[in-house]
Design a protein around this motif. Sequence first.
Motif, mmCIF file in Angstrom:
data_model
loop_
_atom_site.group_PDB
_atom_site.id
_atom_site.type_symbol
_atom_site.label_atom_id
_atom_site.label_comp_id
_atom_site.label_asym_id
_atom_site.label_seq_id
_atom_site.Cartn_x
_atom_site.Cartn_y
_atom_site.Cartn_z
ATOM 1 N N UNK A 1 -3.745 -2.268 -0.792
ATOM 2 C CA UNK A 1 -3.912 -3.404 0.128
ATOM 3 C C UNK A 1 -5.168 -3.249 0.998
ATOM 4 N N UNK A 2 -5.315 -2.000 1.519
ATOM 5 C CA UNK A 2 -6.490 -1.765 2.377
ATOM 6 C C UNK A 2 -7.769 -1.843 1.550
ATOM 7 N N UNK A 95 -2.546 9.185 3.612
ATOM 8 C CA UNK A 95 -1.973 8.969 2.269
ATOM 9 C C UNK A 95 -2.952 9.411 1.188
ATOM 10 N N UNK A 123 6.419 4.603 4.501
ATOM 11 C CA UNK A 123 6.194 3.154 4.427
ATOM 12 C C UNK A 123 7.259 2.564 3.518
ATOM 13 N N UNK A 128 5.424 -2.465 4.366
ATOM 14 C CA UNK A 128 4.373 -2.904 3.436
ATOM 15 C C UNK A 128 4.068 -4.398 3.623
ATOM 16 N N UNK B 44 -0.221 -7.353 -6.173
ATOM 17 C CA UNK B 44 0.316 -6.090 -5.641
ATOM 18 C C UNK B 44 1.716 -6.279 -5.073
ATOM 19 N N UNK B 45 1.873 -7.307 -4.238
ATOM 20 C CA UNK B 45 3.165 -7.502 -3.571
ATOM 21 C C UNK B 45 4.261 -7.895 -4.551
ATOM 22 N N UNK B 48 6.461 -5.079 -6.410
ATOM 23 C CA UNK B 48 7.435 -4.234 -5.701
ATOM 24 C C UNK B 48 8.451 -5.121 -4.971
ATOM 25 N N UNK B 53 11.488 -0.473 -3.827
ATOM 26 C CA UNK B 53 10.827 0.309 -2.769
ATOM 27 C C UNK B 53 11.751 1.380 -2.217
ATOM 28 N N UNK B 60 5.528 2.612 -2.137
ATOM 29 C CA UNK B 60 4.934 1.712 -1.133
ATOM 30 C C UNK B 60 3.691 2.271 -0.418
ATOM 31 N N UNK B 61 3.660 3.577 -0.066
ATOM 32 C CA UNK B 61 2.420 4.071 0.558
ATOM 33 C C UNK B 61 1.205 3.931 -0.365
ATOM 34 N N UNK B 63 0.807 1.584 -2.585
ATOM 35 C CA UNK B 63 0.440 0.155 -2.596
ATOM 36 C C UNK B 63 -0.335 -0.188 -1.320
ATOM 37 N N UNK B 64 0.021 0.466 -0.229
ATOM 38 C CA UNK B 64 -0.656 0.197 1.047
ATOM 39 C C UNK B 64 -2.157 0.512 0.996
ATOM 40 N N UNK B 65 -2.492 1.628 0.329
ATOM 41 C CA UNK B 65 -3.905 2.042 0.343
ATOM 42 C C UNK B 65 -4.761 1.161 -0.570
#
Lengths: 210, 65
Positions: A1-2, A95, A123, A128, B44-45, B48, B53, B60-61, B63-65
Amino acid sequence: MISLTENYFREILAGIISICPKAKQKSASKSLNLATAWIGFGEMEKGAFENTSFSDPKTVKKSLSELIGVNVSNSNQISTPLDEFGKLCELRHAIVHSAGLLAGKNAVKLELPNSRNSVKIKVGYSELQEAAEVCTSLVCAVNIELFINISTKWLNEWPRTPAYRDQNVNALFKKVWELFYSIFDERNGLISDSLTQIKTRNQIVRTNAA
Amino acid sequence: MVDWKKSVSACASTVTIRNISDYVDISAGSNSPIDSFYNERNDLLRSINPGYASSNPSIPPLVLV
């Protein structure tokens, strides 16, 4: 996402550089790797940001200010989502670089309480979703602020530049519109003041971009 | 003869990447930058859901990055 958010910054800044003579002027001394001429040469301007990490609010602020002249302050809508994005970037660092274990200095930046044991990122689904909202909010804020800035330059500054003096201003506005316009938002009814490209252009001219 | 140097963990395999081109694709970017962001974000969303999750907390972490 980032990293998607980072890529938005690369694409929008590269797009602006490719159409705005003022941004061209400010970015002209940026270096490109020769490899950009071989891989991704259809979007050469993006190569100027290959070595720039936008997962840091300071870099975002610096790039917006130096290349476009947009200063992030409390008076524009970028400030708050950028601060929130900065928190996500601290988590991202843990992470990516240390298997989710938050280093002391990152934990302090997030103002977390002292802890005897190390702190691990956790997370879940709702976090998320919230993080995605933060990234989306930042992208939306930047897209609107940059659109306003570039439209104002299109009206007041571009026609006076040698590059665009005799150019068709309507054709130039089309390039601005296509760079910023979201078909997704339009289809989902998310644009608060929906106008056509021509009506928007006319309103910018009529109000002197006010 | 047993080699003590190999007594603490598994030995490394000799794997190599068969074809690195299989790991990449040519990106066809024709949307505005904000729509590219939306499309990738939605992909991405969608990958999941809450059940997935909670049963796979390490995902999930990432996917966050």
